[in-house]
Design a protein around this motif. Structure first.
Motif, PDB file in Angstrom:
ATOM      1  N   LYS A   1       0.712  -0.974   0.175  1.00  0.00           N
ATOM      2  CA  LYS A   1      -0.209   0.054  -0.264  1.00  0.00           C
ATOM      3  C   LYS A   1       1.088   1.083  -0.410  1.00  0.00           C
ATOM      4  O   LYS A   1       0.926   2.705  -0.464  1.00  0.00           O
ATOM      5  CB  LYS A   1      -0.874   0.027   1.085  1.00  0.00           C
TER       6      LYS A   1
ATOM      7  N   HIS B   1      -6.286   0.937  -2.540  1.00  0.00           N
ATOM      8  CA  HIS B   1      -5.756   0.289  -1.915  1.00  0.00           C
ATOM      9  C   HIS B   1      -7.005   0.092  -0.399  1.00  0.00           C
ATOM     10  O   HIS B   1      -7.610   0.375  -0.564  1.00  0.00           O
ATOM     11  CB  HIS B   1      -4.210  -0.059  -1.545  1.00  0.00           C
TER      12      HIS B   1
ATOM     13  N   GLY C   1      -0.077  -5.520   0.393  1.00  0.00           N
ATOM     14  CA  GLY C   1      -0.782  -5.525  -0.882  1.00  0.00           C
ATOM     15  C   GLY C   1      -0.758  -7.111  -0.929  1.00  0.00           C
ATOM     16  O   GLY C   1      -1.462  -7.502  -1.896  1.00  0.00           O
TER      17      GLY C   1
END
Length: 446
Positions: A256, A277, A393
């Motif tokens: 992110k 995100h 992520g």
């Protein structure tokens, strides 16, 4: 459109009119195979990547099976669609509204990151079809604003991703709230061992549909790799976008923080970019996606989880600014482009730290990826690889427990990026793994 192509599948006139309004001319392979099976009322196990038309493959027959009557009881939906992410939930419910426009059926979408009370207010009216992420769904059950005892049809969409994100506990809780007699539809990009185990528990003598080989990259996508030094990636990406006059570019980062940082750098260089995100508010994510679809935003920088379920027609460019540490995620990423018969391009910017990831990807897709070089951005292959920090992520297979927030919380793996890299085992939440305590009623974020 040739109405007869869809009519031959057994769809009723109101649905054929709605399909005609969308401009679709013929059903996709998943629609041809799945729609008749769902209309027969049996369970279904379907393997299909995003971009194959799978959403219409279950929404169209689902609408037809509910069309004989509308829901009369507030807060008692007749069909439930579970999705792993907020974006996918919103897109599925949008498809329900588009295809159900000529039917007297009501639908709603439910996920975290937005107010709980407006959703509760919607549930005070009859709702036929509910599309939801698992966490917020269970919050409404806990608050007694929702009752699942009338559900006739259950759809698990992108079930593989739900398991990857640690939602198995929430899924089990939802299943326990449903009537024993119902129709079950399970859609997954792959048939992993975990998916087969879930299917064995959930499905009763299901029809089987598989329209894409497991872990294959679309033949419509031109894949290329540029070897580049890690500190020149941003400059190379900027060069490619500006010189190629690229628009609607979806760029993937691992974290992110990395997505935020890259979007800021691109914006400063004169390229309209935004990051998407799990830490972004739902409003910010919705605006960014809308701007990207309308081409007001040139570049969307995303993490893997945030991009799952993004449905963008004719997306021409996907860029792996950083390769994923899980090879299967590469296939999901590049599957964003080259959809519905359109061609697309997937470019990966690879530094020496990521050579192992590249090797794993080429092994998975069973082919080498073409390499190219832009003068001035040649990689120094004598540079020593550095360990790659993970976070934000990434996903790890089979997370120990999902928080139910529509995005999942896992401890990412520390992959070996070079000869001196270390590997750290994921830390499971031992308390969550051992116990199954009731949730607090406070609404969650997804």
């Amino acid at each position: 459109m040739s109405d007869n192509q869809f009519a031959a599948l057994g769809l009723a006139d109101p649905l054929l009119r709605a399909v005609a309004d969308t401009g679709y001319t013929s059903p996709t392979p998943i629609q041809q195979k799945a729609i008749p099976l769902v209309l027969q009322g049996g369970d279904l196990l379907a393997a299909a990547q995003t971009g194959t038309g799978k959403t219409a493959g279950f929404t169209l027959p689902l609408l037809q099976r509910l069309a004989d009557r509308s829901c009369k009881r507030a807060g008692h939906p007749r069909a439930l669609v579970l999705t792993p992410t907020r974006e996918l939930a919103a897109q599925v419910e949008e498809a329900v509204r588009i295809y159900g426009k000529y039917l007297p059926l009501r639908s709603m979408v439910m996920f975290g990151g937005v107010g709980f009370n407006p959703q509760a207010a919607q549930l005070r009216k009859p709702v036929d079809i509910l599309v939801a992420t698992p966490g917020r769904l269970l919050d409404h059950v806990a608050q007694k604003t929702l009752n699942l005892s009338d559900v006739e049809i259950l759809v698990l969409d992108e079930a593989d991703r739900m398991l990857d994100m640690g939602f198995i506990h929430d899924i089990r809780k939802v299943l326990a709230l449903l009537p024993a007699k119902r129709q079950n539809l399970l859609f997954s990009a792959t048939f992993s061992d975990d998916i087969k185990a879930l299917a064995d528990r959930l499905l009763d003598n299901p029809g089987l549909v598989e329209v894409a080989r497991r872990n294959t990259a679309s033949e419509q996508v031109a894949q290329r790799v540029h070897l580049v030094d890690r500190d020149k990636k941003t400059d190379l990406l900027t060069h490619l976008i500006k010189e190629g006059n690229w628009f609607q570019v979806l760029v993937f980062t691992r974290t992110k923080h990395g997505a935020n940082r890259l979007a800021e750098k691109l914006t400063k260089s004169g390229i309209a970019a935004a990051a998407i995100h799990g830490n972004k508010s739902q409003g910010a994510r919705t605006r960014a996606l809308a701007d990207f679809k309308s081409s007001a935003l040139q570049v969307l920088v995303a993490t893997d989880i945030a991009a799952r379920g993004l449905d963008i027609d004719q997306l021409p460019h996907v860029v792996n600014f950083e390769l994923p540490n899980v090879a299967e995620d590469y296939v999901h990423r590049i599957g964003r482009t080259g959809r519905a018969g359109h061609t697309g391009e997937a470019v990966s910017l690879v530094c020496v730290d990521e050579f192992k990831f590249l090797k794993d990807i080429e092994k998975l897709i069973r082919q080498p990826i073409e390499q190219f070089t832009i003068p001035g951005f040649e990689a120094d292959l004598s540079v020593k690889p550095e360990p790659i920090p993970m976070g934000g992520g990434n996903r790890q297979p089979r997370a120990p427990h999902g928080r139910g927030n529509g995005q999942g919380h896992t401890q990412p793996r520390q992959a070996k990026a070079g000869p001196n890299a270390t590997q750290r085992k994921p830390q499971a939440n031992s308390t969550a793994a051992r116990t199954n305590k009731p949730r607090k009623p406070a609404p969650r974020q997804g």
